[in-house]
Design a protein around this motif. Structure first.
Motif, mmCIF file in Angstrom:
data_model
loop_
_atom_site.group_PDB
_atom_site.id
_atom_site.type_symbol
_atom_site.label_atom_id
_atom_site.label_comp_id
_atom_site.label_asym_id
_atom_site.label_seq_id
_atom_site.Cartn_x
_atom_site.Cartn_y
_atom_site.Cartn_z
ATOM 1 N N GLN A 5 0.707 -1.414 0.037
ATOM 2 C CA GLN A 5 0.143 -0.038 -0.049
ATOM 3 C C GLN A 5 0.764 1.187 -0.242
ATOM 4 N N THR A 6 2.124 0.986 0.537
ATOM 5 C CA THR A 6 3.003 2.143 0.497
ATOM 6 C C THR A 6 3.912 2.158 -0.613
ATOM 7 N N ALA A 7 3.579 1.548 -1.610
ATOM 8 C CA ALA A 7 4.747 1.129 -2.887
ATOM 9 C C ALA A 7 5.217 2.473 -3.467
ATOM 10 N N LEU A 8 4.410 3.431 -3.691
ATOM 11 C CA LEU A 8 4.771 4.631 -4.520
ATOM 12 C C LEU A 8 5.708 5.396 -3.657
ATOM 13 N N SER A 9 5.567 5.672 -2.371
ATOM 14 C CA SER A 9 6.661 6.096 -1.463
ATOM 15 C C SER A 9 8.050 5.683 -1.395
ATOM 16 N N ALA A 10 7.682 4.057 -1.382
ATOM 17 C CA ALA A 10 8.948 3.183 -1.402
ATOM 18 C C ALA A 10 9.716 3.209 -2.653
ATOM 19 N N ILE A 11 9.262 3.230 -3.785
ATOM 20 C CA ILE A 11 9.680 3.442 -5.138
ATOM 21 C C ILE A 11 10.552 4.915 -5.140
ATOM 22 N N HIS A 12 9.965 5.926 -4.761
ATOM 23 C CA HIS A 12 10.728 7.160 -4.520
ATOM 24 C C HIS A 12 12.080 6.985 -3.758
ATOM 25 N N ASN A 13 11.954 6.310 -2.512
ATOM 26 C CA ASN A 13 12.867 6.036 -1.526
ATOM 27 C C ASN A 13 14.050 5.227 -2.392
ATOM 28 N N MET A 14 13.635 4.131 -3.001
ATOM 29 C CA MET A 14 14.647 3.478 -3.696
ATOM 30 C C MET A 14 15.443 4.332 -4.771
ATOM 31 N N ARG A 15 14.653 5.214 -5.360
ATOM 32 C CA ARG A 15 15.370 5.875 -6.441
ATOM 33 C C ARG A 15 16.368 6.920 -5.919
ATOM 34 N N PHE A 16 15.929 7.558 -4.853
ATOM 35 C CA PHE A 16 16.682 8.413 -4.072
ATOM 36 C C PHE A 16 18.130 7.451 -3.663
ATOM 37 N N PHE A 17 18.090 6.396 -3.062
ATOM 38 C CA PHE A 17 19.259 5.669 -2.581
ATOM 39 C C PHE A 17 19.918 5.259 -3.826
ATOM 40 N N ASP A 18 19.444 4.892 -5.053
ATOM 41 C CA ASP A 18 20.042 4.702 -6.242
ATOM 42 C C ASP A 18 20.921 5.665 -6.655
ATOM 43 N N GLU A 19 20.351 7.068 -6.471
ATOM 44 C CA GLU A 19 20.800 8.258 -7.110
ATOM 45 C C GLU A 19 22.089 8.576 -6.294
ATOM 46 N N LEU A 20 21.893 8.320 -5.042
ATOM 47 C CA LEU A 20 22.882 8.605 -3.964
ATOM 48 C C LEU A 20 24.101 7.729 -3.987
ATOM 49 N N LYS A 21 23.872 6.399 -4.409
ATOM 50 C CA LYS A 21 24.744 5.588 -4.694
ATOM 51 C C LYS A 21 25.865 5.566 -6.118
ATOM 52 N N ASN A 22 24.880 5.736 -7.139
ATOM 53 C CA ASN A 22 25.463 5.783 -8.382
ATOM 54 C C ASN A 22 25.810 7.160 -9.185
ATOM 55 N N ASN A 23 24.995 8.147 -8.750
ATOM 56 C CA ASN A 23 25.198 9.212 -9.782
ATOM 57 C C ASN A 23 25.380 10.555 -8.975
ATOM 58 N N THR A 24 25.698 10.411 -7.887
ATOM 59 C CA THR A 24 26.023 11.836 -7.047
ATOM 60 C C THR A 24 27.510 12.136 -6.833
ATOM 61 N N THR A 25 27.569 13.293 -7.225
ATOM 62 C CA THR A 25 29.225 13.490 -7.170
ATOM 63 C C THR A 25 29.217 14.262 -5.730
ATOM 64 N N VAL A 26 30.606 14.500 -5.183
ATOM 65 C CA VAL A 26 31.018 14.676 -4.031
ATOM 66 C C VAL A 26 30.470 16.293 -3.889
ATOM 67 N N GLU A 27 30.456 16.982 -5.028
ATOM 68 C CA GLU A 27 29.883 18.507 -4.661
ATOM 69 C C GLU A 27 28.466 18.411 -4.393
ATOM 70 N N MET A 28 27.767 17.526 -4.930
ATOM 71 C CA MET A 28 26.376 17.564 -4.641
ATOM 72 C C MET A 28 25.844 17.136 -3.462
ATOM 73 N N ILE A 29 26.763 16.125 -2.903
ATOM 74 C CA ILE A 29 26.551 15.907 -1.336
ATOM 75 C C ILE A 29 26.866 16.805 -0.590
ATOM 76 N N MET A 30 28.034 17.698 -0.576
ATOM 77 C CA MET A 30 28.305 18.782 0.176
ATOM 78 C C MET A 30 27.674 19.889 0.140
ATOM 79 N N GLU A 31 26.880 20.039 -0.860
ATOM 80 C CA GLU A 31 25.923 21.140 -0.972
ATOM 81 C C GLU A 31 24.584 20.692 -0.146
#
Length: 266
Positions: free
Chosen positions: A92-118
């Protein structure tokens, strides 16, 4: 399969318009993306019971191992829910869980040091603010033991082994905001696996004493419950490191302050 197939036979991929065929490259990732898309566009409804693993694998034209692996990923993120002896359902919470999954995927694969520092600059000053307001006596006692007693062992273990991350994580804990605490933990954990380690070692060689003193000043503001000062000092502390990554950061900040001053004078 009951109601699953009654809904216009939506889970039958013989209808290529409903479920696209999976290319034989990175099948698990593609399958996860396909299933999440079906949930997001409403083809698969929240709470729906899914066909069994064999039937799904046949429909998607993938092996059972790939199907099982993909479903496990989706279950781990809370997108699917497995009920023993009953079957697998779309959460029932699949939609919010999908957003969480994509956030962590972005954090893991596509995030630069500068973006994290920002992102750290955006949230950590506020964490310091609330840490000053909400730190317990035990929290303050721990910080005093680190800074006021200042034993070489404490200082070495708390700051240098983890590249000073422990201090920032502890302040997040003191803020009593578990959402932001977990977010910061995820970001710092990602930095530990990136080129930030080399950057951080360079900074420590160049300014380890200043970094320690910055932390001590922030801790002192927390001792005195001075939330605004803790916030300001944290912002200044992170700005120093951000400026090393992006030399235009402090120039942009100075220009912004100048604009604000000019506007306030008007």
């Amino acid at each position: 399969l009951g109601d699953v197939y009654k809904r216009q036979n939506l889970y039958n991929v013989k209808d290529d318009m409903m479920i696209p065929k999976i290319k034989k490259v990175n099948l698990s990732t593609q399958l996860v993306d396909t299933i999440t898309s079906l949930i997001e566009n409403g083809t698969w409804k929240l709470g729906d019971k899914l066909p069994n693993e064999v039937e799904l694998a046949t429909s998607f034209e993938v092996s059972r191992n790939i199907m099982r692996e993909s479903m496990k990923i989706l279950e781990n993120f809370g997108i699917l829910e497995s009920k023993t002896g009953i079957g697998t359902f779309i959460s029932q919470t699949a939609l919010s869980a999908i957003h969480n999954m994509r956030f962590f995927d972005e954090l893991k694969n596509n995030t630069t040091v500068e973006m994290i520092m920002e992102t750290r600059i955006i949230i950590e000053p506020e964490l310091a603010y609330y840490a000053a307001l909400r730190a317990t006596e035990d929290d303050i006692s721990f910080l005093k033991d680190i800074f006021m007693e200042n034993t070489s062992g404490n200082r070495e273990n708390f700051f240098k082994e983890r590249h000073d991350f422990n201090f920032h994580l502890f302040l997040a804990k003191c803020s009593k905001n578990t959402i932001l605490e977990n977010l910061l933990f995820s970001m710092l954990d990602q930095l530990k696996g990136s080129e930030y380690l080399k950057f951080n070692q360079h900074v420590e060689l160049e300014a380890s004493t200043n970094s320690y003193e910055n932390h001590k000043e922030i801790a002192n503001a927390i001792f005195h419950k001075d939330a605004l000062l803790a916030k300001e000092l944290m912002s200044q502390h992170l700005a120093v490191r951000m400026d090393i990554i992006n030399s235009s950061y402090n120039k942009d900040l100075a220009a912004s302050k100048k604009i604000r001053k000019t506007r306030s004078e008007k």
